[in-house]
Design an enzyme around this catalytic site. Structure first.
Site, short mmCIF file in Angstrom:
data_model
loop_
_atom_site.label_atom_id
_atom_site.label_comp_id
_atom_site.label_asym_id
_atom_site.label_seq_id
_atom_site.Cartn_x
_atom_site.Cartn_y
_atom_site.Cartn_z
N GLU A 114 -8.04 -4.32 -2.34
CA GLU A 114 -7.36 -3.99 -1.10
C GLU A 114 -8.20 -4.48 0.08
OE1 GLU A 114 -6.28 0.08 1.17
OE2 GLU A 114 -5.47 -0.04 -0.87
N ASP A 130 1.03 2.74 -2.32
CA ASP A 130 0.58 2.49 -0.95
C ASP A 130 -0.83 1.94 -0.95
OD1 ASP A 130 0.93 2.70 1.96
OD2 ASP A 130 -0.60 4.28 1.85
N HIS A 156 -1.07 0.44 2.57
CA HIS A 156 -1.93 1.58 2.92
C HIS A 156 -1.56 2.17 4.28
CE1 HIS A 156 -6.12 3.39 1.88
NE2 HIS A 156 -5.33 4.28 2.45
N ARG A 162 -5.76 6.34 -4.29
CA ARG A 162 -6.52 5.15 -3.98
C ARG A 162 -6.27 4.13 -5.09
NH1 ARG A 162 -6.89 7.01 0.39
NH2 ARG A 162 -8.77 7.28 1.70
N GLY A 202 -0.50 7.33 5.90
CA GLY A 202 -0.90 8.23 6.98
C GLY A 202 -0.62 7.70 8.37
#
Length: 319
Positions: free
Chosen positions: A264, A259, A283, A236, A286
């Site tokens: 953010e 990422d 981000h 994070r 995933g």
């Protein structure tokens, strides 16, 4: 080491209906297919608080990225379980009533996040971002870059995703060193980082957000890394001190592939956008087609345990 407490069981009577708040129609259909005893209620926090039968929910599945407002919790007196669609749980830890158990979707994002980490490491080490920019400019600019093969990799985080990254790196003959919150066989403790960092070509961050990991990668952490080393953040953004990272990137001493950022989403004009030596993705580690299916499976497996009277899985521990 203290004994690990037994996983809780969500009490449900043999004929009691299980009411579940879900964020999508597809998940509602999957949840209700488990049993006639399950009622799914679509819920969007933007529409206010749950009412009617939805207010009887014992389980809530928040949409990825959503948090839960206090007024929503107040409107759910029977809520006992918040089941996340993600592995990250920092938005919820310490913010739920004592009666509510928090569980994550451990494993749902593991393959994709591990894949992104290895991809970013390879791309950054071999200079792919630079060569892509040169291609866009129509310039033939050969040069020698770094390599993953034989690299000394310091894996900060030895959980499910970290271990999967390690297995994926097996074919690159890396020298892998593990670090985690608690030392154990083959794993160093966080306190040993100052001695380990100077010997790492690549440092991978794959830790949960806790008071101990928030801001862990500060100016001293980065200063301990050797010249030319690569920092890869798949955890994070708050794990890294953004200003400290910018200082090292601007000086050209370190490189990074991230990422996640702090703040953010990264606002327009932020200096990270133009920082030298940085590979940045928004981000998306995933974000592959199978992730949603794996996350939905984590939810349905958990609800099946509730219906069967089995202990909950993937309970998020408080730090």
């Amino acid at each position: 080491m203290p004994d690990t407490p037994a996983a809780p069981v969500l009490p449900l009577g043999p004929d009691e209906t299980l009411h579940v708040l879900v964020p999508s129609r597809a998940l509602a259909e999957a949840v209700e297919a488990l049993s006639p005893r399950v009622r799914a209620h679509r819920f969007d926090p933007a529409e206010g608080v749950p009412t009617g039968e939805a207010a009887q929910a014992q389980v809530m599945v928040p949409r990825g990225g959503d948090d839960i407002a206090p007024e929503v919790l107040d409107a759910l007196p029977r809520l006992q379980l918040v089941q996340l669609l993600s592995a990250g749980a920092e938005k919820f830890t310490g913010r739920l009533p004592d009666r509510v158990t928090l569980c994550n979707a451990r494993g749902a994002h593991t393959p994709a996040t591990a894949e992104w980490t290895v991809t970013a490491m390879l791309a950054a080490q071999r200079g792919i971002p630079h060569f892509t920019r040169e291609q866009d400019a129509g310039r033939w600019s050969p040069g020698t870059e770094h390599s993953v093969v034989g690299a000394r990799v310091l894996m900060v985080g030895a959980g499910d995703i970290g271990r999967t990254i390690g297995r994926m790196l097996g074919g690159f003959d890396v020298e892998l060193t593990w670090v985690a919150r608690t030392a154990r066989e083959g794993v160093h403790a966080f306190e040993e980082l100052p001695e380990l960092l100077p010997h790492a070509d690549v440092v991978v961050l794959i830790v949960p957000v806790t008071p101990q990991t928030t801001g862990m990668v500060d100016a001293a952490f980065l200063a301990a890394m050797p010249d030319g080393a690569l920092l890869v953040n798949a955890a994070r953004g708050v794990v890294v001190d953004t200003d400290a990272l910018l200082a090292e990137l601007t000086a050209g001493r370190l490189r990074a592939a991230v990422d996640v950022t702090e703040p953010e989403p990264l606002p327009e004009g932020h200096p990270l956008w133009s920082a030298p030596g940085l590979l940045l993705t928004p981000h998306v580690a995933g974000a592959v087609p199978d992730t949603n299916a794996r996350a939905a499976a984590a939810v349905t497996e958990q609800l099946q345990r509730v219906l069967s009277g089995e202990p909950l899985q993937n309970v998020v521990a408080e730090y």
